[in-house]
Design a protein around this motif. Structure first.
Motif, PDB file in Angstrom:
ATOM      1  N   LEU A 123      10.761   8.102   2.786  1.00 27.91           N
ATOM      2  CA  LEU A 123      10.993   7.936   4.230  1.00 27.91           C
ATOM      3  C   LEU A 123      10.895   9.250   4.998  1.00 27.91           C
ATOM      4  N   CYS A 124      10.046  10.176   4.555  1.00 26.44           N
ATOM      5  CA  CYS A 124       9.954  11.473   5.238  1.00 26.44           C
ATOM      6  C   CYS A 124       9.284  11.356   6.595  1.00 26.44           C
ATOM      7  N   SER A 125       8.535  10.247   6.787  1.00 26.13           N
ATOM      8  CA  SER A 125       7.873   9.938   8.057  1.00 26.13           C
ATOM      9  C   SER A 125       6.661  10.816   8.374  1.00 26.13           C
TER      10      SER A 125
ATOM     11  N   VAL B  39      -0.978  13.830   3.803  1.00 22.70           N
ATOM     12  CA  VAL B  39       0.318  14.445   4.092  1.00 22.70           C
ATOM     13  C   VAL B  39       1.455  13.922   3.218  1.00 22.70           C
ATOM     14  N   CYS B  40       1.246  12.792   2.543  1.00 24.63           N
ATOM     15  CA  CYS B  40       2.349  12.232   1.737  1.00 24.63           C
ATOM     16  C   CYS B  40       2.690  13.187   0.596  1.00 24.63           C
TER      17      CYS B  40
ATOM     18  N   CYS C 151      -8.405   5.797   7.614  1.00 21.74           N
ATOM     19  CA  CYS C 151      -8.876   7.146   7.907  1.00 21.74           C
ATOM     20  C   CYS C 151      -8.402   8.132   6.842  1.00 21.74           C
ATOM     21  N   GLY C 152      -7.310   7.798   6.150  1.00 24.72           N
ATOM     22  CA  GLY C 152      -6.876   8.615   5.018  1.00 24.72           C
ATOM     23  C   GLY C 152      -6.000   9.806   5.383  1.00 24.72           C
TER      24      GLY C 152
ATOM     25  N   LYS D  76       0.813  -1.224   0.000  1.00 23.57           N
ATOM     26  CA  LYS D  76       0.000   0.000   0.000  1.00 23.57           C
ATOM     27  C   LYS D  76       0.846   1.274   0.000  1.00 23.57           C
ATOM     28  N   VAL D  77       2.178   1.085  -0.088  1.00 23.44           N
ATOM     29  CA  VAL D  77       3.071   2.239  -0.262  1.00 23.44           C
ATOM     30  C   VAL D  77       3.996   1.868  -1.413  1.00 23.44           C
TER      31      VAL D  77
END
Lengths: 646, 140
Positions: free
Chosen positions: A247-249, A301-302, A295-296, A239-240
């Motif tokens: 890897l910005c977290s 934020v990605c 929840c999305g 899912k990623v």
């Protein structure tokens, strides 16, 4: 069918045979057998002149079958097969009659031994008279390997093969490769940092052009045979997108779901979108589908739109020539050892949890703190053989616990020099290069208290102290030790899904470990051709042994994959389609799944069949027959050994 | 002439057959009444082959295979043989043949001593039972 013209060659083996068995009498009797046209005896049939006699007789007497009555076929089958071939005859038209090991060497009575030898030779004559010529079976080899398990074993084998130019598919169930070794702090006896020696290897695997990694994946189906397997791999959604994730977290920070982190064995929490550890390969976040609430928030934020919560699982099909099983181990469930209070008291932990406490990247950044209240640990107790060498749990020795417990105690004393470390053991098993010296160092230099005995009970007293009660079996004294932290050296259990094992036809022993063909001479092969085993799935072992074994499987796989074709013995089962009534009994008895139904009749897969003959014995209509050991031949052999008996 | 029991011994080539080889190499002695028939696996032995042995004058049939559960070279041929022998013994009884005339033993490649013990035991057992079909002269 041409009339049999059988030649029988009887060896004296010096006096070994001729000293007991009346060779001339045997020759006389055998000459009377139907089909026998030539009999010769000689002092050493296996010698050059002896073999020459066979070669010449085949040509001169126009023989179409040969029996050599001599020693056991395991000794000289090949010798005489070559001679028979040199005479221009197929090796499948030759049989050996063992009259040395099975007669002259086991009987003193010359008359009886001679009579028995005649029966043994008669049986071989009867069998060979019905032998047919077969061509060796050849199959194409797919030059590609599948490795199941991405721990240190699977990675080592993958790198060895990939460096030799073999394309490798590495299948790993968890989101990252690295396996159990990635969880460790330091490794015995050199105290190399596990991460420092492992993560460069992980990176090498990741960027190797010959290695394709499937994480979050499982092998769900295996078909085919040595040199040509078709496998189905179920790939769970990450899912990623690992290619996009940087890897910005950000995603991790906004994720509202918190669950225990399995990489720290529950000693810390992680989010539903997470990276197992910073050096994970592939280097990307992963969504824990089980706990994600969709929840999305992460999507918003990605910055690179790497997340797709609707990604579905997929099934990938691959063709490979060899399969290496390196699925590793798990710790024995500590909850089953009720007397130690594992799972009841937070400060009773297992050895892998202690590794995480020691690890600089662990939940406490390498500080040994109590899980219950985060206070430093001053008194520590290690319990060895927790589950191992115990009739009620694991009867076997888990092999590595003595060494890692010594290492744990050393590292504790290094961090807490005024602390008190006590180890309860049954025996110290430190066989290995530099191992005994390491344990001695821990005992003498670091003043770790070794007590020979077992703990019978662990409880928490009213002061909140953990108390371990046991017996020192050397002094016979009852012992009570108070501790801040208790570490259980839990036994090792194999991690091999029985369903996968049966699909790969990997036999498993009574404890669930993969069973090798021979513990000494064929330690990494299993009965199924083209499948190899390495690492702790074969038996408890440490990292150095695992790596050695992994390289051994790579060498074995290379031996197979280096060939364009494989050649196999043609003496397998064969179906007479006119007789077969399609009852499918043979399908159920075949241990190799070598029989399939084609147009409602049984058909033998030539590359899978090993020629055991179980199908032959079970066929109700005699339609499936073992080549050169058909029912007809077996019955003729039985009649021949009983000849003259009424 | 004294009656001598005639015994067909089906040995698989991997375990009992190798034990028979080892017995030879170690110069152990066992009764010559035992005639070995080497088969690839005990799972290959059809009940018919055993019946053929009795029909052709065998007074006893011995089957030697690999130890259960895991020694069989072909995974479970020994179990197949065991099941067939179990059922066949029941049938033999109905035919009027003592089920004790059929015996199955697990003998590993290293157990030549067991092979010797079993063969000696079996021969004396069959000797006690007497000939199956009125007796033979024991001559070739």
């Amino acid at each position: 069918m041409e009339q049999p013209r059988i030649g029988v060659f009887i060896c004296h083996c010096g006096k070994n045979i001729a000293g007991i068995v009346d060779v001339k009498k045997v020759a006389q009797e055998v000459a009377k057998l139907p089909g026998v046209v030539y009999v010769e005896d000689y002092v050493y049939m296996c010698s050059d002149p002896g073999q020459q006699k066979i070669i010449e007789a085949i040509k001169k007497e126009n023989l179409n079958a040969v029996v050599v009555a001599a020693c056991t076929p395991s000794l000289h089958y090949e010798t005489f097969a070559k001679a028979v071939e040199a005479g221009g005859l197929s090796r499948y038209k030759y049989e050996m009659a063992c009259i040395r090991e099975h007669s002259s060497w086991v009987h003193f009575d010359k008359k009886k031994a001679t009579e028995k030898a005649i029966r043994i030779v008669a049986a071989a004559v009867a069998k060979v008279s019905k032998n047919k010529v077969y061509k060796p079976i050849t199959g194409k080899v797919v030059r590609k390997a599948l490795i199941i398990g991405g721990g240190i074993a699977g990675m080592t084998a993958a790198l060895d093969l990939a460096n030799a130019g073999i394309p490798v598919i590495l299948v790993e169930k968890s989101p990252t490769i690295g396996g159990k070794m990635a969880m460790l702090s330091e490794t015995f006896p050199t105290l190399d940092c596990a991460q420092c020696i492992l993560t460069p290897k992980m990176a090498e695997v990741a960027r190797h052009p010959n290695i394709k990694i499937y994480t979050l994946s499982e092998v769900i189906d295996v078909e085919g045979c040595i040199g040509n397997y078709r496998v189905k791999i179920l790939k769970h959604p990450r899912k990623v997108d690992p290619d996009l994730c940087r890897l910005c977290s950000f995603c991790e920070r906004v994720c509202p779901v918190k669950v225990p982190n399995e990489f720290d064995r529950g000693l810390s929490m992680r989010k539903a979108i997470y990276i197992p550890f910073p050096q994970a390969v592939p280097s990307a976040y992963v969504v824990d589908s089980e706990h994600c609430t969709k929840c999305g928030l992460c999507l918003k934020v990605c910055p690179v739109n790497a997340i797709n919560l609707d990604e579905k699982e997929e099934i990938i099909e691959e063709e490979v020539g060899a399969i290496i099983v390196a699925t590793g181990y798990d710790l024995y469930p500590g909850e089953k050892l009720k007397e130690y209070g594992y799972g009841v008291y937070e400060d009773v932990i297992d050895s892998l949890q202690f590794e995480r406490l020691l690890s600089a990247s662990g939940p406490t950044k390498g500080k040994i703190l109590r899980p219950s209240d985060g206070k430093p640990v001053k008194r520590i107790v290690f319990i060895q053989c927790a589950g191992s060498r115990d009739e009620n749990h694991l009867p076997y020795c888990s092999k590595i616990c003595c060494m890692y417990t010594a290492k744990h105690a050393l590292m504790f004393k290094e961090q807490v020099p005024d602390g008190e470390a006590t180890i309860f053991y049954i025996d110290i098993r430190a066989a290995g290069k530099g191992y005994e010296e390491f344990v001695k160092r821990v005992q003498e230099e670091f003043q770790v208290n070794y007590i020979r005995g077992r703990i019978s009970k662990v409880y928490r007293d009213i002061n909140g102290d953990l108390v371990a009660i046991g017996v020192d079996t050397l002094s016979g004294q009852r012992i009570t030790v108070r501790a801040d932290l208790i570490v259980l050296a839990l036994g090792i259990v194999p991690k091999l899904n029985p369903d996968l094992a049966s699909k790969l036809k990997v036999p498993i022993d009574q404890y669930g470990f993969a069973q090798e063909v021979h513990p000494k001479l064929r330690p990494v092969e299993v009965a199924t051709g083209g499948v190899f085993i390495c690492g702790a799935v074969q038996g408890p072992k440490d990292i150095s042994e695992t790596v050695t074994q992994a390289s051994a499987t790579a060498a074995k796989a290379l031996e197979l994959l280096g060939k364009e074709y494989i050649v196999r013995e043609p003496l397998i089962a064969e179906v007479d389609r006119d007789l077969c009534n399609g009852c499918r009994i043979c399908l159920t008895v075949c241990p190799y799944g070598a029989i399939e139904m084609v147009e409602s009749k049984a058909k033998v897969n030539e590359l899978l069949c090993e020629g055991c003959g179980a199908c032959n014995a079970s066929c109700p209509v005699g339609a499936i027959q073992l080549r050169n050991y058909t029912d007809e031949q077996l019955h003729l052999v039985v009649k021949a050994v009983l000849r003259g008996v009424t | 002439m004294m009656w001598e029991p005639r015994i067909v011994a089906f040995f698989c080539k991997w375990c009992a057959g190798s034990a028979a080889d080892l017995a030879g190499v170690s110069r152990m002695q066992y009764p010559a009444n035992i005639i070995p028939v080497i088969v690839p696996c005990t799972g290959r032995i059809s009940p018919r082959a055993i019946i053929e042995a009795f029909l052709n004058g065998a007074d006893g049939v011995l089957i030697g295979g690999c130890h259960t559960p895991n020694d069989c070279h072909y995974m479970a041929g020994n179990f197949k043989a065991f099941k067939r022998v179990y059922l066949l013994k029941k049938m033999l009884k109905q035919f009027g043949i003592e089920p004790e005339r059929l015996r199955i033993e697990w003998i590993s490649a290293t157990e030549s001593q067991k092979l010797v013990r079993v063969t000696k035991e079996f021969v004396s057992q069959i000797r006690e039972l007497g000939p199956l079909m009125g007796g033979s002269d024991g001559e070739a």
